[in-house]
Design a protein around this motif. Sequence first.
Motif, PDB file in Angstrom:
ATOM      1  N   VAL A 181       0.843  -1.192   0.000  1.00 31.52           N
ATOM      2  CA  VAL A 181       0.000   0.000   0.000  1.00 31.52           C
ATOM      3  C   VAL A 181       0.881   1.245   0.000  1.00 31.52           C
ATOM      4  O   VAL A 181       2.044   1.203   0.402  1.00 31.52           O
ATOM      5  CB  VAL A 181      -0.960   0.034   1.222  1.00 31.52           C
ATOM      6  CG1 VAL A 181      -1.923  -1.137   1.208  1.00 31.52           C
ATOM      7  CG2 VAL A 181      -0.198   0.084   2.531  1.00 31.52           C
ATOM      8  N   GLU A 212       0.934   4.884   1.756  1.00 29.77           N
ATOM      9  CA  GLU A 212       0.340   5.610   2.872  1.00 29.77           C
ATOM     10  C   GLU A 212       0.897   7.030   2.915  1.00 29.77           C
ATOM     11  O   GLU A 212       1.964   7.302   2.375  1.00 29.77           O
ATOM     12  CB  GLU A 212       0.667   4.924   4.200  1.00 29.77           C
ATOM     13  CG  GLU A 212       0.079   3.544   4.342  1.00 29.77           C
ATOM     14  CD  GLU A 212       0.408   2.918   5.682  1.00 29.77           C
ATOM     15  OE1 GLU A 212      -0.496   2.347   6.286  1.00 29.77           O
ATOM     16  OE2 GLU A 212       1.582   3.012   6.124  1.00 29.77           O
ATOM     17  N   TYR A 213       0.172   7.911   3.593  1.00 29.86           N
ATOM     18  CA  TYR A 213       0.645   9.271   3.801  1.00 29.86           C
ATOM     19  C   TYR A 213       0.358   9.678   5.240  1.00 29.86           C
ATOM     20  O   TYR A 213      -0.534   9.128   5.890  1.00 29.86           O
ATOM     21  CB  TYR A 213       0.000  10.248   2.814  1.00 29.86           C
ATOM     22  CG  TYR A 213      -1.497  10.351   2.960  1.00 29.86           C
ATOM     23  CD1 TYR A 213      -2.076  11.333   3.763  1.00 29.86           C
ATOM     24  CD2 TYR A 213      -2.340   9.458   2.297  1.00 29.86           C
ATOM     25  CE1 TYR A 213      -3.448  11.421   3.898  1.00 29.86           C
ATOM     26  CE2 TYR A 213      -3.704   9.541   2.430  1.00 29.86           C
ATOM     27  CZ  TYR A 213      -4.252  10.524   3.234  1.00 29.86           C
ATOM     28  OH  TYR A 213      -5.624  10.601   3.386  1.00 29.86           O
ATOM     29  N   ARG A 214       1.155  10.615   5.720  1.00 27.86           N
ATOM     30  CA  ARG A 214       0.985  11.095   7.092  1.00 27.86           C
ATOM     31  C   ARG A 214       0.432  12.504   7.043  1.00 27.86           C
ATOM     32  O   ARG A 214       1.010  13.395   6.428  1.00 27.86           O
ATOM     33  CB  ARG A 214       2.319  11.058   7.829  1.00 27.86           C
ATOM     34  CG  ARG A 214       2.194  11.435   9.291  1.00 27.86           C
ATOM     35  CD  ARG A 214       3.461  11.189  10.073  1.00 27.86           C
ATOM     36  NE  ARG A 214       4.638  11.651   9.357  1.00 27.86           N
ATOM     37  CZ  ARG A 214       5.859  11.179   9.570  1.00 27.86           C
ATOM     38  NH1 ARG A 214       6.066  10.219  10.442  1.00 27.86           N
ATOM     39  NH2 ARG A 214       6.877  11.652   8.906  1.00 27.86           N
ATOM     40  N   TRP A 245      -0.559   7.746  10.192  1.00 34.16           N
ATOM     41  CA  TRP A 245      -0.417   7.294   8.819  1.00 34.16           C
ATOM     42  C   TRP A 245      -1.791   6.875   8.318  1.00 34.16           C
ATOM     43  O   TRP A 245      -2.506   6.122   8.983  1.00 34.16           O
ATOM     44  CB  TRP A 245       0.556   6.121   8.732  1.00 34.16           C
ATOM     45  CG  TRP A 245       1.971   6.565   8.902  1.00 34.16           C
ATOM     46  CD1 TRP A 245       2.702   6.530  10.043  1.00 34.16           C
ATOM     47  CD2 TRP A 245       2.809   7.122   7.898  1.00 34.16           C
ATOM     48  NE1 TRP A 245       3.962   7.034   9.806  1.00 34.16           N
ATOM     49  CE2 TRP A 245       4.051   7.396   8.501  1.00 34.16           C
ATOM     50  CE3 TRP A 245       2.643   7.418   6.545  1.00 34.16           C
ATOM     51  CZ2 TRP A 245       5.122   7.960   7.807  1.00 34.16           C
ATOM     52  CZ3 TRP A 245       3.704   7.963   5.849  1.00 34.16           C
ATOM     53  CH2 TRP A 245       4.928   8.236   6.480  1.00 34.16           C
ATOM     54  N   LEU A 246      -2.159   7.382   7.156  1.00 37.52           N
ATOM     55  CA  LEU A 246      -3.457   7.108   6.551  1.00 37.52           C
ATOM     56  C   LEU A 246      -3.253   6.343   5.258  1.00 37.52           C
ATOM     57  O   LEU A 246      -2.260   6.524   4.560  1.00 37.52           O
ATOM     58  CB  LEU A 246      -4.198   8.417   6.277  1.00 37.52           C
ATOM     59  CG  LEU A 246      -4.361   9.323   7.504  1.00 37.52           C
ATOM     60  CD1 LEU A 246      -4.902  10.675   7.085  1.00 37.52           C
ATOM     61  CD2 LEU A 246      -5.245   8.667   8.539  1.00 37.52           C
ATOM     62  N   GLY A 247      -4.213   5.502   4.924  1.00 41.21           N
ATOM     63  CA  GLY A 247      -4.123   4.726   3.697  1.00 41.21           C
ATOM     64  C   GLY A 247      -4.418   5.572   2.485  1.00 41.21           C
ATOM     65  O   GLY A 247      -5.447   6.239   2.426  1.00 41.21           O
ATOM     66  N   GLY A 270       0.207   1.017  10.968  1.00 38.62           N
ATOM     67  CA  GLY A 270      -0.170   1.808   9.808  1.00 38.62           C
ATOM     68  C   GLY A 270      -1.632   2.129   9.763  1.00 38.62           C
ATOM     69  O   GLY A 270      -2.314   2.212  10.782  1.00 38.62           O
ATOM     70  N   SER A 271      -2.088   2.250   8.578  1.00 33.72           N
ATOM     71  CA  SER A 271      -3.443   2.698   8.292  1.00 33.72           C
ATOM     72  C   SER A 271      -4.436   1.551   8.305  1.00 33.72           C
ATOM     73  O   SER A 271      -4.071   0.373   8.291  1.00 33.72           O
ATOM     74  CB  SER A 271      -3.452   3.351   6.916  1.00 33.72           C
ATOM     75  OG  SER A 271      -3.134   2.362   5.935  1.00 33.72           O
ATOM     76  N   LEU A 275      -3.831  -0.644   5.275  1.00 34.17           N
ATOM     77  CA  LEU A 275      -2.806  -1.659   5.488  1.00 34.17           C
ATOM     78  C   LEU A 275      -3.375  -2.831   6.284  1.00 34.17           C
ATOM     79  O   LEU A 275      -3.148  -3.989   5.942  1.00 34.17           O
ATOM     80  CB  LEU A 275      -1.600  -1.056   6.207  1.00 34.17           C
ATOM     81  CG  LEU A 275      -0.478  -2.023   6.581  1.00 34.17           C
ATOM     82  CD1 LEU A 275       0.097  -2.705   5.345  1.00 34.17           C
ATOM     83  CD2 LEU A 275       0.605  -1.298   7.350  1.00 34.17           C
ATOM     84  N   TRP A 314       9.144  -1.337   4.568  1.00 35.06           N
ATOM     85  CA  TRP A 314       8.559  -0.048   4.192  1.00 35.06           C
ATOM     86  C   TRP A 314       9.686   0.927   3.894  1.00 35.06           C
ATOM     87  O   TRP A 314      10.812   0.754   4.344  1.00 35.06           O
ATOM     88  CB  TRP A 314       7.636   0.491   5.294  1.00 35.06           C
ATOM     89  CG  TRP A 314       8.346   0.688   6.604  1.00 35.06           C
ATOM     90  CD1 TRP A 314       8.510  -0.238   7.599  1.00 35.06           C
ATOM     91  CD2 TRP A 314       9.023   1.865   7.053  1.00 35.06           C
ATOM     92  NE1 TRP A 314       9.240   0.292   8.621  1.00 35.06           N
ATOM     93  CE2 TRP A 314       9.561   1.586   8.329  1.00 35.06           C
ATOM     94  CE3 TRP A 314       9.220   3.126   6.491  1.00 35.06           C
ATOM     95  CZ2 TRP A 314      10.280   2.521   9.041  1.00 35.06           C
ATOM     96  CZ3 TRP A 314       9.950   4.060   7.212  1.00 35.06           C
ATOM     97  CH2 TRP A 314      10.461   3.749   8.480  1.00 35.06           C
ATOM     98  N   TYR A 321       0.789  12.082  -3.873  1.00 31.55           N
ATOM     99  CA  TYR A 321       0.780  12.316  -2.425  1.00 31.55           C
ATOM    100  C   TYR A 321       1.926  13.220  -1.987  1.00 31.55           C
ATOM    101  O   TYR A 321       1.772  14.021  -1.065  1.00 31.55           O
ATOM    102  CB  TYR A 321       0.835  10.973  -1.680  1.00 31.55           C
ATOM    103  CG  TYR A 321      -0.420  10.164  -1.880  1.00 31.55           C
ATOM    104  CD1 TYR A 321      -1.580  10.452  -1.186  1.00 31.55           C
ATOM    105  CD2 TYR A 321      -0.450   9.119  -2.807  1.00 31.55           C
ATOM    106  CE1 TYR A 321      -2.743   9.721  -1.384  1.00 31.55           C
ATOM    107  CE2 TYR A 321      -1.603   8.388  -3.011  1.00 31.55           C
ATOM    108  CZ  TYR A 321      -2.751   8.686  -2.299  1.00 31.55           C
ATOM    109  OH  TYR A 321      -3.898   7.971  -2.505  1.00 31.55           O
TER     110      TYR A 321
END
Length: 128
Positions: A6, A8-10, A15-17, A55-56, A59, A85, A111
């Motif tokens: 996946v 992800e972004y923070r 951390w979001l998916g 994680g999200s 994830l 990761w 992102y």
Amino acid sequence: MHVQGVVEYRDGQSWLGGTDLPHLPPDACPPVFGVPEESTGSADPTAADRGVPDGSDLLDRRYFKDAASVYGDTGPWRHAFGESWVRADELPAAVREDDRWADVLATVAEYEREYGAANVRLVVWFEN
């Protein structure tokens, strides 16, 4: 062997998916993730065997290690290994020039523009 994962972004502390990892051929992974369960590959990968981070929700829905989780929204469980990761700002310059990473990098760039390279990461694992 298949590469799964996946993006992800923070946004702040969590951390979001973002999305599922676009197609990434296993032979493109050595400079970043090494080659799990093989003796050949990059001598010094950037992010080999870091494990799966907290994680999200995305994830949590995609990654299955426990054989009791036989079915999920990604289909039948397969043996997962080589979990790791890497943040976008850790990706080597050679990877950014590698056409095999084009789909992944295009997704990451979306992102990066909003959250910055230090706040975007790829979480990957390999499946047999």
